[in-house]
Write a protein that holds these residues in place. Structure first.
Motif, PDB file in Angstrom:
ATOM      1  N   SER A  52       0.830  -1.195   0.000  1.00  0.00           N
ATOM      2  CA  SER A  52       0.000   0.000   0.000  1.00  0.00           C
ATOM      3  C   SER A  52       0.869   1.252   0.000  1.00  0.00           C
ATOM      4  O   SER A  52       1.885   1.328   0.668  1.00  0.00           O
ATOM      5  CB  SER A  52      -0.917   0.009   1.225  1.00  0.00           C
ATOM      6  OG  SER A  52      -0.147   0.068   2.397  1.00  0.00           O
ATOM      7  N   ARG A  53       0.436   2.214  -0.763  1.00  0.00           N
ATOM      8  CA  ARG A  53       1.156   3.480  -0.810  1.00  0.00           C
ATOM      9  C   ARG A  53       0.215   4.562  -0.326  1.00  0.00           C
ATOM     10  O   ARG A  53      -0.992   4.399  -0.313  1.00  0.00           O
ATOM     11  CB  ARG A  53       1.632   3.781  -2.228  1.00  0.00           C
ATOM     12  CG  ARG A  53       0.504   3.896  -3.223  1.00  0.00           C
ATOM     13  CD  ARG A  53       0.989   4.402  -4.572  1.00  0.00           C
ATOM     14  NE  ARG A  53      -0.121   4.528  -5.491  1.00  0.00           N
ATOM     15  CZ  ARG A  53      -0.989   5.520  -5.490  1.00  0.00           C
ATOM     16  NH1 ARG A  53      -0.870   6.491  -4.615  1.00  0.00           N
ATOM     17  NH2 ARG A  53      -1.987   5.561  -6.346  1.00  0.00           N
ATOM     18  N   ARG A  54       0.756   5.678   0.040  1.00  0.00           N
ATOM     19  CA  ARG A  54      -0.067   6.789   0.481  1.00  0.00           C
ATOM     20  C   ARG A  54      -0.702   7.471  -0.721  1.00  0.00           C
ATOM     21  O   ARG A  54      -0.092   7.558  -1.778  1.00  0.00           O
ATOM     22  CB  ARG A  54       0.773   7.797   1.258  1.00  0.00           C
ATOM     23  CG  ARG A  54       1.284   7.213   2.544  1.00  0.00           C
ATOM     24  CD  ARG A  54       1.969   8.246   3.356  1.00  0.00           C
ATOM     25  NE  ARG A  54       2.396   7.630   4.601  1.00  0.00           N
ATOM     26  CZ  ARG A  54       2.671   8.305   5.679  1.00  0.00           C
ATOM     27  NH1 ARG A  54       2.599   9.609   5.679  1.00  0.00           N
ATOM     28  NH2 ARG A  54       3.035   7.682   6.768  1.00  0.00           N
ATOM     29  N   PRO A  55      -1.938   7.956  -0.568  1.00  0.00           N
ATOM     30  CA  PRO A  55      -2.579   8.625  -1.696  1.00  0.00           C
ATOM     31  C   PRO A  55      -1.883   9.941  -2.029  1.00  0.00           C
ATOM     32  O   PRO A  55      -1.400  10.655  -1.146  1.00  0.00           O
ATOM     33  CB  PRO A  55      -4.009   8.870  -1.223  1.00  0.00           C
ATOM     34  CG  PRO A  55      -3.980   8.716   0.243  1.00  0.00           C
ATOM     35  CD  PRO A  55      -2.814   7.851   0.581  1.00  0.00           C
ATOM     36  N   PRO A  72      -1.739  13.892  -3.496  1.00  0.00           N
ATOM     37  CA  PRO A  72      -2.626  15.021  -3.179  1.00  0.00           C
ATOM     38  C   PRO A  72      -3.858  15.097  -4.074  1.00  0.00           C
ATOM     39  O   PRO A  72      -4.940  15.448  -3.613  1.00  0.00           O
ATOM     40  CB  PRO A  72      -1.735  16.248  -3.374  1.00  0.00           C
ATOM     41  CG  PRO A  72      -0.354  15.750  -3.147  1.00  0.00           C
ATOM     42  CD  PRO A  72      -0.346  14.327  -3.636  1.00  0.00           C
ATOM     43  N   GLU A  73      -3.742  14.743  -5.345  1.00  0.00           N
ATOM     44  CA  GLU A  73      -4.913  14.811  -6.227  1.00  0.00           C
ATOM     45  C   GLU A  73      -5.909  13.692  -5.952  1.00  0.00           C
ATOM     46  O   GLU A  73      -7.053  13.750  -6.380  1.00  0.00           O
ATOM     47  CB  GLU A  73      -4.502  14.808  -7.707  1.00  0.00           C
ATOM     48  CG  GLU A  73      -3.736  13.590  -8.157  1.00  0.00           C
ATOM     49  CD  GLU A  73      -2.226  13.727  -8.008  1.00  0.00           C
ATOM     50  OE1 GLU A  73      -1.530  12.808  -8.458  1.00  0.00           O
ATOM     51  OE2 GLU A  73      -1.747  14.719  -7.436  1.00  0.00           O
ATOM     52  N   GLU A  74      -5.484  12.654  -5.197  1.00  0.00           N
ATOM     53  CA  GLU A  74      -6.386  11.565  -4.848  1.00  0.00           C
ATOM     54  C   GLU A  74      -7.098  11.793  -3.519  1.00  0.00           C
ATOM     55  O   GLU A  74      -7.953  11.002  -3.136  1.00  0.00           O
ATOM     56  CB  GLU A  74      -5.599  10.255  -4.771  1.00  0.00           C
ATOM     57  CG  GLU A  74      -5.016   9.825  -6.094  1.00  0.00           C
ATOM     58  CD  GLU A  74      -4.104   8.617  -5.959  1.00  0.00           C
ATOM     59  OE1 GLU A  74      -3.885   7.964  -6.984  1.00  0.00           O
ATOM     60  OE2 GLU A  74      -3.612   8.335  -4.852  1.00  0.00           O
ATOM     61  N   GLN A  75      -6.768  12.869  -2.832  1.00  0.00           N
ATOM     62  CA  GLN A  75      -7.384  13.167  -1.548  1.00  0.00           C
ATOM     63  C   GLN A  75      -8.827  13.626  -1.747  1.00  0.00           C
ATOM     64  O   GLN A  75      -9.177  14.198  -2.771  1.00  0.00           O
ATOM     65  CB  GLN A  75      -6.600  14.275  -0.820  1.00  0.00           C
ATOM     66  CG  GLN A  75      -5.201  13.887  -0.428  1.00  0.00           C
ATOM     67  CD  GLN A  75      -5.196  12.875   0.702  1.00  0.00           C
ATOM     68  OE1 GLN A  75      -6.128  12.776   1.477  1.00  0.00           O
ATOM     69  NE2 GLN A  75      -4.114  12.126   0.793  1.00  0.00           N
ATOM     70  N   PRO A  76      -9.703  13.393  -0.764  1.00  0.00           N
ATOM     71  CA  PRO A  76     -11.086  13.846  -0.888  1.00  0.00           C
ATOM     72  C   PRO A  76     -11.156  15.372  -0.926  1.00  0.00           C
ATOM     73  O   PRO A  76     -10.356  16.061  -0.295  1.00  0.00           O
ATOM     74  CB  PRO A  76     -11.775  13.310   0.364  1.00  0.00           C
ATOM     75  CG  PRO A  76     -10.770  12.570   1.133  1.00  0.00           C
ATOM     76  CD  PRO A  76      -9.467  12.632   0.440  1.00  0.00           C
ATOM     77  N   ARG A  77     -12.108  15.890  -1.679  1.00  0.00           N
ATOM     78  CA  ARG A  77     -12.292  17.333  -1.828  1.00  0.00           C
ATOM     79  C   ARG A  77     -13.637  17.748  -1.248  1.00  0.00           C
ATOM     80  O   ARG A  77     -14.578  16.964  -1.220  1.00  0.00           O
ATOM     81  CB  ARG A  77     -12.261  17.735  -3.307  1.00  0.00           C
ATOM     82  CG  ARG A  77     -10.987  17.371  -4.004  1.00  0.00           C
ATOM     83  CD  ARG A  77      -9.908  18.379  -3.686  1.00  0.00           C
ATOM     84  NE  ARG A  77      -8.675  18.003  -4.367  1.00  0.00           N
ATOM     85  CZ  ARG A  77      -7.503  18.026  -3.782  1.00  0.00           C
ATOM     86  NH1 ARG A  77      -7.386  18.390  -2.535  1.00  0.00           N
ATOM     87  NH2 ARG A  77      -6.427  17.688  -4.442  1.00  0.00           N
ATOM     88  N   MET A  78     -13.728  19.016  -0.818  1.00  0.00           N
ATOM     89  CA  MET A  78     -14.981  19.554  -0.310  1.00  0.00           C
ATOM     90  C   MET A  78     -15.930  19.768  -1.491  1.00  0.00           C
ATOM     91  O   MET A  78     -15.505  20.184  -2.563  1.00  0.00           O
ATOM     92  CB  MET A  78     -14.739  20.889   0.404  1.00  0.00           C
ATOM     93  CG  MET A  78     -15.986  21.410   1.080  1.00  0.00           C
ATOM     94  SD  MET A  78     -15.741  22.953   1.959  1.00  0.00           S
ATOM     95  CE  MET A  78     -14.514  22.506   3.133  1.00  0.00           C
ATOM     96  N   PRO A  79     -17.231  19.484  -1.303  1.00  0.00           N
ATOM     97  CA  PRO A  79     -18.179  19.707  -2.393  1.00  0.00           C
ATOM     98  C   PRO A  79     -18.210  21.173  -2.817  1.00  0.00           C
ATOM     99  O   PRO A  79     -17.871  22.070  -2.047  1.00  0.00           O
ATOM    100  CB  PRO A  79     -19.527  19.302  -1.793  1.00  0.00           C
ATOM    101  CG  PRO A  79     -19.203  18.468  -0.607  1.00  0.00           C
ATOM    102  CD  PRO A  79     -17.860  18.893  -0.133  1.00  0.00           C
ATOM    103  N   ALA A  80     -18.635  21.412  -4.063  1.00  0.00           N
ATOM    104  CA  ALA A  80     -18.660  22.775  -4.596  1.00  0.00           C
ATOM    105  C   ALA A  80     -19.589  23.678  -3.786  1.00  0.00           C
ATOM    106  O   ALA A  80     -19.327  24.864  -3.623  1.00  0.00           O
ATOM    107  CB  ALA A  80     -19.099  22.743  -6.057  1.00  0.00           C
TER     108      ALA A  80
END
Length: 120
Positions: A44-47, A49-57
């Motif tokens: 397993s690797r760490r996610p 930054p672009e794979e991190q969850p984002r806040m909804p618009a």
């Protein structure tokens, strides 16, 4: 008839056999733990930054509080299965007409068995 020396020898062999079996089990457990931790570390690797969850618009999601009313169960002489009831995608309730939270009656103890006279 067995002598005391024969009984002692057989019990000693049994004890040595059980001890050896216990050592084998412990060695297997340690080996499986080491194998599992090595697999986890390498697999397993760490996610990124672009794979991190984002806040909804629309911003953060807020809690919605509402009073719900249950759907009535249809009366039938035949046995009904769950998918025959009102909308299996439905949660089984609907938004209630009155949205005020129910409160305790004035003078009521608010709890069963609290020792107060309650509202009679």
């Amino acid at each position: 008839m067995e002598t005391a020396a024969d009984l002692a020898a057989s019990r000693g062999a049994l004890g040595i056999g059980l001890g050896a079996a216990a050592l084998v089990v412990v060695a297997l457990l340690i080996g499986m733990f080491a194998f599992g931790s090595r697999r986890t570390r390498n697999g397993s690797r760490r996610p990124r930054p672009e794979e991190q969850p984002r806040m909804p618009a629309g911003g953060p999601v807020r809690e919605v509080r509402e009073q719900r009313e249950p759907d009535e169960v249809p009366r039938s002489d035949e046995r009904m299965t769950p998918h025959e009831l009102n909308g299996h995608g439905n949660a089984g309730s609907r938004t209630g007409a009155a949205q005020e939270r129910p409160r305790w009656d004035e003078g009521s103890s608010g709890s069963f068995g609290s020792g107060g006279p309650g509202s009679h």
